[in-house]
Design a protein around this motif. Structure first.
Motif, PDB file in Angstrom:
ATOM      1  N   PHE A   1      21.899  56.357  45.110  1.00  0.00           N
ATOM      2  CA  PHE A   1      21.546  54.988  44.774  1.00  0.00           C
ATOM      3  C   PHE A   1      22.663  54.362  43.941  1.00  0.00           C
ATOM      4  CE2 PHE A   1      17.272  56.697  45.468  1.00  0.00           C
ATOM      5  CZ  PHE A   1      16.607  55.633  46.084  1.00  0.00           C
ATOM      6  N   SER A   2      22.878  53.068  44.124  1.00  0.00           N
ATOM      7  CA  SER A   2      23.787  52.353  43.225  1.00  0.00           C
ATOM      8  C   SER A   2      23.106  52.197  41.869  1.00  0.00           C
ATOM      9  CB  SER A   2      24.145  50.975  43.799  1.00  0.00           C
ATOM     10  OG  SER A   2      22.988  50.161  43.882  1.00  0.00           O
ATOM     11  N   PRO A   3      23.874  52.004  40.799  1.00  0.00           N
ATOM     12  CA  PRO A   3      23.270  51.886  39.466  1.00  0.00           C
ATOM     13  C   PRO A   3      22.235  50.775  39.344  1.00  0.00           C
ATOM     14  CG  PRO A   3      25.629  52.267  39.271  1.00  0.00           C
ATOM     15  CD  PRO A   3      25.343  52.031  40.729  1.00  0.00           C
ATOM     16  N   ASP A   4      22.394  49.689  40.124  1.00  0.00           N
ATOM     17  CA  ASP A   4      21.443  48.575  40.043  1.00  0.00           C
ATOM     18  C   ASP A   4      20.352  48.642  41.111  1.00  0.00           C
ATOM     19  OD1 ASP A   4      22.861  47.950  42.304  1.00  0.00           O
ATOM     20  OD2 ASP A   4      23.579  46.005  41.606  1.00  0.00           O
ATOM     21  N   ASN A   5      20.308  49.746  41.859  1.00  0.00           N
ATOM     22  CA  ASN A   5      19.255  49.984  42.866  1.00  0.00           C
ATOM     23  C   ASN A   5      19.303  49.031  44.058  1.00  0.00           C
ATOM     24  OD1 ASN A   5      18.365  51.971  41.164  1.00  0.00           O
ATOM     25  ND2 ASN A   5      16.417  51.002  40.649  1.00  0.00           N
ATOM     26  N   THR A   6      20.390  48.327  44.263  1.00  0.00           N
ATOM     27  CA  THR A   6      20.455  47.397  45.393  1.00  0.00           C
ATOM     28  C   THR A   6      21.189  47.972  46.602  1.00  0.00           C
ATOM     29  OG1 THR A   6      22.513  46.380  44.598  1.00  0.00           O
ATOM     30  CG2 THR A   6      20.439  45.414  43.840  1.00  0.00           C
ATOM     31  N   ARG A   7      21.775  49.158  46.465  1.00  0.00           N
ATOM     32  CA  ARG A   7      22.494  49.776  47.574  1.00  0.00           C
ATOM     33  C   ARG A   7      22.154  51.252  47.642  1.00  0.00           C
ATOM     34  NH1 ARG A   7      27.105  46.306  47.165  1.00  0.00           N
ATOM     35  NH2 ARG A   7      26.417  44.325  48.025  1.00  0.00           N
ATOM     36  N   LEU A   8      22.360  51.819  48.819  1.00  0.00           N
ATOM     37  CA  LEU A   8      22.182  53.246  49.031  1.00  0.00           C
ATOM     38  C   LEU A   8      23.295  53.715  49.941  1.00  0.00           C
ATOM     39  CD1 LEU A   8      19.806  55.466  48.455  1.00  0.00           C
ATOM     40  CD2 LEU A   8      19.437  55.243  50.921  1.00  0.00           C
ATOM     41  N   CYS A   9      23.963  54.811  49.583  1.00  0.00           N
ATOM     42  CA  CYS A   9      24.967  55.376  50.487  1.00  0.00           C
ATOM     43  C   CYS A   9      24.538  56.783  50.897  1.00  0.00           C
ATOM     44  CB  CYS A   9      26.363  55.377  49.874  1.00  0.00           C
ATOM     45  SG  CYS A   9      26.572  56.334  48.359  1.00  0.00           S
ATOM     46  N   VAL A  10      24.896  57.145  52.125  1.00  0.00           N
ATOM     47  CA  VAL A  10      24.466  58.407  52.736  1.00  0.00           C
ATOM     48  C   VAL A  10      25.657  59.022  53.456  1.00  0.00           C
ATOM     49  CG1 VAL A  10      22.902  59.465  54.407  1.00  0.00           C
ATOM     50  CG2 VAL A  10      22.136  57.493  53.076  1.00  0.00           C
ATOM     51  N   SER A  11      25.880  60.326  53.256  1.00  0.00           N
ATOM     52  CA  SER A  11      26.972  61.009  53.947  1.00  0.00           C
ATOM     53  C   SER A  11      26.437  62.196  54.725  1.00  0.00           C
ATOM     54  CB  SER A  11      28.039  61.475  52.943  1.00  0.00           C
ATOM     55  OG  SER A  11      27.506  62.471  52.088  1.00  0.00           O
ATOM     56  N   SER A  12      27.204  62.628  55.709  1.00  0.00           N
ATOM     57  CA  SER A  12      26.735  63.695  56.593  1.00  0.00           C
ATOM     58  C   SER A  12      27.868  64.619  56.984  1.00  0.00           C
ATOM     59  CB  SER A  12      26.106  63.098  57.855  1.00  0.00           C
ATOM     60  OG  SER A  12      27.117  62.574  58.704  1.00  0.00           O
ATOM     61  N   ASP A  13      27.516  65.663  57.750  1.00  0.00           N
ATOM     62  CA  ASP A  13      28.508  66.618  58.222  1.00  0.00           C
ATOM     63  C   ASP A  13      29.403  66.036  59.297  1.00  0.00           C
ATOM     64  OD1 ASP A  13      26.434  66.486  60.100  1.00  0.00           O
ATOM     65  OD2 ASP A  13      26.804  68.526  60.810  1.00  0.00           O
ATOM     66  N   LYS A  14      29.069  64.880  59.797  1.00  0.00           N
ATOM     67  CA  LYS A  14      29.893  64.242  60.824  1.00  0.00           C
ATOM     68  C   LYS A  14      31.073  63.487  60.232  1.00  0.00           C
ATOM     69  CE  LYS A  14      26.117  63.688  64.164  1.00  0.00           C
ATOM     70  NZ  LYS A  14      26.721  64.547  65.193  1.00  0.00           N
ATOM     71  N   GLY A  15      31.188  63.493  58.892  1.00  0.00           N
ATOM     72  CA  GLY A  15      32.275  62.778  58.245  1.00  0.00           C
ATOM     73  C   GLY A  15      32.045  61.281  58.172  1.00  0.00           C
ATOM     74  N   THR A  16      30.799  60.855  58.334  1.00  0.00           N
ATOM     75  CA  THR A  16      30.482  59.426  58.265  1.00  0.00           C
ATOM     76  C   THR A  16      29.737  59.119  56.966  1.00  0.00           C
ATOM     77  OG1 THR A  16      28.424  59.795  59.489  1.00  0.00           O
ATOM     78  CG2 THR A  16      30.359  59.127  60.758  1.00  0.00           C
ATOM     79  N   VAL A  17      29.974  57.929  56.446  1.00  0.00           N
ATOM     80  CA  VAL A  17      29.263  57.423  55.265  1.00  0.00           C
ATOM     81  C   VAL A  17      28.662  56.078  55.635  1.00  0.00           C
ATOM     82  CG1 VAL A  17      29.464  56.659  52.870  1.00  0.00           C
ATOM     83  CG2 VAL A  17      30.795  58.633  53.669  1.00  0.00           C
ATOM     84  N   HIS A  18      27.363  55.918  55.387  1.00  0.00           N
ATOM     85  CA  HIS A  18      26.653  54.677  55.677  1.00  0.00           C
ATOM     86  C   HIS A  18      26.202  54.043  54.371  1.00  0.00           C
ATOM     87  CE1 HIS A  18      26.130  55.276  60.121  1.00  0.00           C
ATOM     88  NE2 HIS A  18      26.361  56.533  59.754  1.00  0.00           N
ATOM     89  N   VAL A  19      26.340  52.715  54.289  1.00  0.00           N
ATOM     90  CA  VAL A  19      25.911  51.970  53.104  1.00  0.00           C
ATOM     91  C   VAL A  19      24.822  50.990  53.526  1.00  0.00           C
ATOM     92  CG1 VAL A  19      26.606  50.503  51.176  1.00  0.00           C
ATOM     93  CG2 VAL A  19      28.228  52.161  52.130  1.00  0.00           C
ATOM     94  N   PHE A  20      23.685  51.056  52.850  1.00  0.00           N
ATOM     95  CA  PHE A  20      22.545  50.195  53.148  1.00  0.00           C
ATOM     96  C   PHE A  20      22.292  49.247  51.984  1.00  0.00           C
ATOM     97  CE2 PHE A  20      21.874  54.178  55.382  1.00  0.00           C
ATOM     98  CZ  PHE A  20      21.424  53.793  56.647  1.00  0.00           C
TER      99      PHE A  20
END
Length: 411
Positions: free
Chosen positions: A294-313
């Motif tokens: 979670f971002s410090p202000d709770n407005t974003r979320l980032c997710v990483s995986s074994d595929k080497g991809t990072v997603h930001v929501f």
């Protein structure tokens, strides 16, 4: 997180790209620092701006797990690698100001994860989550049974005003939420002090080592007021149909995010009442989720995986008590995330077509598995990769375009 060389399989990245000396990597509670465990010791870095702060090399073995306590001189270790420095069933509390082990905890089986909080040490085994006091002579406080948790999934809120713990439930796909502030009567280590290799935190201390042997057969119900600790209240959330693989708790403790071993969906729940707040889609193909943040202000979320991809929501506005609204910028849809063009037919089509997709995503070099945390700038993410590199990416709030800002080799 153990991001070292994986068992070869399709989609796990080039085996040659993995750093053979790297065993473990983790951020501290606010992503401001990160630590790595190696075949011969450990190192601490400032995340953003990137800078190596200290390193310790041991002649007699490696560190397989390392946990930080904010920016203090206290760390927790578990041995690992070709020649482990410590047994895999022991947690060692290290005081870097004196370069000594000041306490140790011994368990019946291997330790899979450790996290520190100002008053507690939380230890994960395959079917247990154990809580001990953080002091020179640690006390066993609670033990909770879990379903098989080979990944060591565990999350603690990092804020100074919250103490929310999340770990897998007894049933597959369930999450247990515990408010550690219900565990009263603790005698904690003094308030952590900022430290660096050049300026350690000095204070009076005992150089004798405290140790306990924890009977992992003890359950939470055996802990009562007589020991100064009251039974914890547990909130159970039925989050997924398959086993939990990754967890994260927001800094203020109001939200918990989870992913299952399938790795296609991330679900976010209210920690107080278990209500589903968001269901986010990482992708369609199966993936191993290695970190959620979670971002410090709770407005974003980032997710990483074994595929080497990072997603930001982007997350819809969610405030705790007394907080002011901090809405995320919107570009496509209410929350700024991408949606299917057929969303208007969501009542007629399968659930997939009503999914929310990340508004920004990128792929790291060499496509190796990685963990992620937010950078010092709001629209930035720092990634630690299994090839021994740290990378910073910035993203556009409206279009989601991502740019790599820097790339550093830390091992």
């Amino acid at each position: 997180m153990n991001i070292g060389r994986p068992v070869p399989r399709s989609g796990s990245g080039s085996q040659e790209a993995y750093a053979p000396e790297l065993l473990y990597a983790t951020f501290n509670q606010d992503y401001g620092c990160f630590a790595i465990g190696t075949q011969s010791g450990f190192r601490i870095f400032n995340s953003d701006p990137y800078k190596e702060k200290m390193r310790r090399e041991f002649k007699d073995g490696g560190i397989g797990i390392v946990a930080m306590l904010y920016r203090s001189n206290y760390l927790a270790f578990v041995g690992g690698g070709r020649n482990p420095r410590f047994p895999p069933n022991k947690v060692m509390l290290w005081d870097d100001a004196s370069s000594n082990i000041v306490a140790e905890l011994e368990f019946r089986s291997d330790v899979l994860n450790v996290q520190l909080q100002r008053e507690r040490i939380v230890v994960v085994q395959r079917n247990k989550c154990i809580i001990c006091s953080l002091e020179i002579k640690p006390r066993h406080l609670h033990a909770f049974e879990t379903a098989d948790n080979d990944r060591g999934a565990l999350a603690l809120s990092g804020g100074s005003q919250s103490s929310i713990l999340a770990f897998p439930g007894r049933q597959k796909g369930h999450i247990q939420i515990v408010d550690l502030q219900s565990c009263v009567g603790l005698s904690a280590v003094q308030e952590p002090q900022s430290t660096s290799a050049a300026q350690p935190a000095h204070r009076a201390r005992s150089h004798s080592r405290g140790s306990i042997s924890v009977d992992s057969g003890v359950t939470a119900s055996t802990t009562g007021p007589a020991s100064g600790v009251y039974p914890a209240n547990i909130n159970i959330i039925a989050a997924h149909a398959t086993s939990i693989s990754a967890l994260a708790v927001s800094a203020d403790g109001t939200m918990v995010a989870s992913a299952s071993e399938k790795g296609t969906l991330i679900r976010i729940f209210d920690t107080l009442n278990g209500r589903l707040l968001h269901e986010l889609r990482r992708g369609v193909d199966r993936a191993d989720i290695y970190s959620i943040a979670f971002s410090p202000d709770n407005t974003r979320l980032c997710v990483s995986s074994d595929k080497g991809t990072v997603h930001v929501f982007n997350l819809e506005t969610k405030q705790g008590a007394g907080q002011q609204p901090a809405p995320a910028p919107t570009a496509s849809g209410k929350s700024g995330n991408r949606h299917s063009n057929l969303k208007f037919m969501k009542d007629l089509l399968p659930k997939y077509f009503s999914s929310e997709w990340s508004f920004a995503h990128f792929r790291v070099a060499n496509e190796v598995r990685c963990i992620c945390g937010f950078g010092s700038e709001r629209n930035s993410v720092v990634v630690l990769c299994a090839d021994g590199t740290a990378q910073k990416y910035s993203f556009d709030s409206y279009r989601g375009n991502c740019v790599r800002e820097w790339y550093r080799k830390f091992i």
